[in-house]
Motif scaffolding. Structure first.
Motif, mmCIF file in Angstrom:
data_model
loop_
_atom_site.group_PDB
_atom_site.id
_atom_site.type_symbol
_atom_site.label_atom_id
_atom_site.label_comp_id
_atom_site.label_asym_id
_atom_site.label_seq_id
_atom_site.Cartn_x
_atom_site.Cartn_y
_atom_site.Cartn_z
ATOM 1 N N MET A 16 69.469 39.081 54.604
ATOM 2 C CA MET A 16 68.551 38.623 55.640
ATOM 3 C C MET A 16 69.213 38.635 57.012
ATOM 4 S SD MET A 16 65.638 38.142 54.351
ATOM 5 C CE MET A 16 64.799 37.206 55.600
ATOM 6 N N ILE A 17 70.468 38.226 57.076
ATOM 7 C CA ILE A 17 71.191 38.237 58.351
ATOM 8 C C ILE A 17 71.304 39.660 58.878
ATOM 9 C CG2 ILE A 17 73.457 37.881 59.397
ATOM 10 C CD1 ILE A 17 73.708 35.386 57.574
ATOM 11 N N GLN A 18 71.651 40.589 58.016
ATOM 12 C CA GLN A 18 71.809 41.975 58.447
ATOM 13 C C GLN A 18 70.478 42.601 58.846
ATOM 14 O OE1 GLN A 18 73.854 44.067 55.342
ATOM 15 N NE2 GLN A 18 75.758 42.928 55.631
ATOM 16 N N LYS A 19 69.425 42.307 58.120
ATOM 17 C CA LYS A 19 68.120 42.910 58.405
ATOM 18 C C LYS A 19 67.494 42.338 59.671
ATOM 19 C CE LYS A 19 67.486 45.199 54.425
ATOM 20 N NZ LYS A 19 67.481 46.588 54.299
ATOM 21 N N TRP A 20 67.662 41.044 59.913
ATOM 22 C CA TRP A 20 66.952 40.392 61.003
ATOM 23 C C TRP A 20 67.809 40.173 62.243
ATOM 24 C CZ3 TRP A 20 61.855 39.986 60.989
ATOM 25 C CH2 TRP A 20 61.204 40.102 59.774
ATOM 26 N N SER A 21 69.071 40.484 62.187
ATOM 27 C CA SER A 21 69.914 40.239 63.355
ATOM 28 C C SER A 21 69.718 41.296 64.441
ATOM 29 C CB SER A 21 71.383 40.170 62.954
ATOM 30 O OG SER A 21 71.802 41.412 62.427
ATOM 31 N N ASN A 22 69.321 42.483 64.072
ATOM 32 C CA ASN A 22 69.130 43.545 65.052
ATOM 33 C C ASN A 22 67.633 43.672 65.354
ATOM 34 O OD1 ASN A 22 69.452 45.660 66.748
ATOM 35 N ND2 ASN A 22 69.948 47.155 65.159
ATOM 36 N N LEU A 23 67.138 42.836 66.241
ATOM 37 C CA LEU A 23 65.722 42.828 66.581
ATOM 38 C C LEU A 23 65.429 43.542 67.898
ATOM 39 C CD1 LEU A 23 64.752 39.199 65.560
ATOM 40 C CD2 LEU A 23 64.354 41.294 64.288
ATOM 41 N N SER A 24 66.429 44.145 68.493
ATOM 42 C CA SER A 24 66.214 44.780 69.792
ATOM 43 C C SER A 24 65.219 45.930 69.699
ATOM 44 C CB SER A 24 67.537 45.260 70.373
ATOM 45 O OG SER A 24 68.113 46.221 69.508
ATOM 46 N N THR A 25 65.273 46.696 68.656
ATOM 47 C CA THR A 25 64.332 47.819 68.530
ATOM 48 C C THR A 25 62.915 47.314 68.269
ATOM 49 O OG1 THR A 25 64.839 48.034 66.175
ATOM 50 C CG2 THR A 25 66.088 49.415 67.694
ATOM 51 N N ILE A 26 62.794 46.256 67.543
ATOM 52 C CA ILE A 26 61.472 45.699 67.261
ATOM 53 C C ILE A 26 60.917 45.000 68.500
ATOM 54 C CG2 ILE A 26 60.209 44.036 65.862
ATOM 55 C CD1 ILE A 26 62.153 44.622 63.606
ATOM 56 N N SER A 27 61.763 44.343 69.254
ATOM 57 C CA SER A 27 61.289 43.605 70.424
ATOM 58 C C SER A 27 60.703 44.535 71.485
ATOM 59 C CB SER A 27 62.412 42.761 71.015
ATOM 60 O OG SER A 27 63.423 43.601 71.514
ATOM 61 N N GLN A 28 61.132 45.758 71.530
ATOM 62 C CA GLN A 28 60.599 46.712 72.494
ATOM 63 C C GLN A 28 59.187 47.155 72.125
ATOM 64 O OE1 GLN A 28 63.473 49.832 72.620
ATOM 65 N NE2 GLN A 28 65.018 48.571 73.674
ATOM 66 N N THR A 29 58.852 47.103 70.872
ATOM 67 C CA THR A 29 57.524 47.541 70.444
ATOM 68 C C THR A 29 56.500 46.425 70.518
ATOM 69 O OG1 THR A 29 57.993 47.025 68.133
ATOM 70 C CG2 THR A 29 58.522 49.255 68.895
ATOM 71 N N ILE A 30 56.926 45.188 70.707
ATOM 72 C CA ILE A 30 56.003 44.064 70.777
ATOM 73 C C ILE A 30 55.338 44.064 72.151
ATOM 74 C CG2 ILE A 30 55.770 41.564 70.764
ATOM 75 C CD1 ILE A 30 58.146 41.491 68.841
ATOM 76 N N VAL A 31 54.030 43.982 72.143
ATOM 77 C CA VAL A 31 53.273 43.964 73.400
ATOM 78 C C VAL A 31 52.987 42.513 73.750
ATOM 79 C CG1 VAL A 31 51.133 44.658 74.517
ATOM 80 C CG2 VAL A 31 52.257 46.179 72.862
ATOM 81 N N VAL A 32 53.374 42.119 74.938
ATOM 82 C CA VAL A 32 53.147 40.759 75.404
ATOM 83 C C VAL A 32 51.857 40.759 76.230
ATOM 84 C CG1 VAL A 32 54.064 38.863 76.775
ATOM 85 C CG2 VAL A 32 55.614 40.352 75.473
ATOM 86 N N PRO A 33 50.924 39.884 75.911
ATOM 87 C CA PRO A 33 49.684 39.840 76.682
ATOM 88 C C PRO A 33 49.950 39.423 78.130
ATOM 89 C CG PRO A 33 49.551 38.437 74.743
ATOM 90 C CD PRO A 33 50.921 38.984 74.797
ATOM 91 N N ASN A 34 49.095 39.826 79.033
ATOM 92 C CA ASN A 34 49.248 39.529 80.464
ATOM 93 C C ASN A 34 49.014 38.052 80.764
ATOM 94 O OD1 ASN A 34 49.882 42.124 81.115
ATOM 95 N ND2 ASN A 34 47.773 42.736 81.427
ATOM 96 N N ASN A 35 48.415 37.315 79.868
ATOM 97 C CA ASN A 35 48.105 35.902 80.102
ATOM 98 C C ASN A 35 49.358 35.047 80.193
ATOM 99 O OD1 ASN A 35 45.631 36.993 79.775
ATOM 100 N ND2 ASN A 35 44.997 35.668 78.110
ATOM 101 N N PHE A 36 50.456 35.501 79.623
ATOM 102 C CA PHE A 36 51.666 34.672 79.616
ATOM 103 C C PHE A 36 52.309 34.724 80.923
ATOM 104 C CE2 PHE A 36 51.930 34.810 74.833
ATOM 105 C CZ PHE A 36 51.647 33.478 74.704
#
Length: 85
Positions: free
Chosen positions: A65-85
């Motif tokens: 779990m540590i190895q799979k979830w520690s590298n979230l940089s590639t996933i964070s780029q694909t997340i779309v943040v709504p303009n409301n925030f």
């Protein structure tokens, strides 16, 4: 004498002592099994092995779990943040 008469006595002469030795071995092994408490020791060993395997599996899953979830940089780029925030 005929051959059948001799073979039966030889057969019985060999078979009876072998059966007696086998019975003595069975009695000794069964007695030592119960008197020395081997049954309880086997149960304790089985429990200890199961506990160790569970701990090993826990450590393995934690590391995965540590190895799979520690590298979230590639996933964070694909997340779309709504303009409301």
């Amino acid at each position: 004498m005929n051959k059948m008469g001799n073979s039966k006595t030889v057969y019985r002469t060999i078979l009876r002592p072998l059966l007696i030795v086998l019975l003595v071995e069975i009695v000794l092994m069964t007695g030592s099994y119960w008197l020395l408490g081997i049954n309880g020791q086997l149960n304790k060993n089985a429990r200890d092995i199961l506990i160790q395997q569970t701990e090993n599996r826990k450590s393995y899953l934690q590391n995965e779990m540590i190895q799979k979830w520690s590298n979230l940089s590639t996933i964070s780029q694909t997340i779309v943040v709504p303009n409301n925030f």
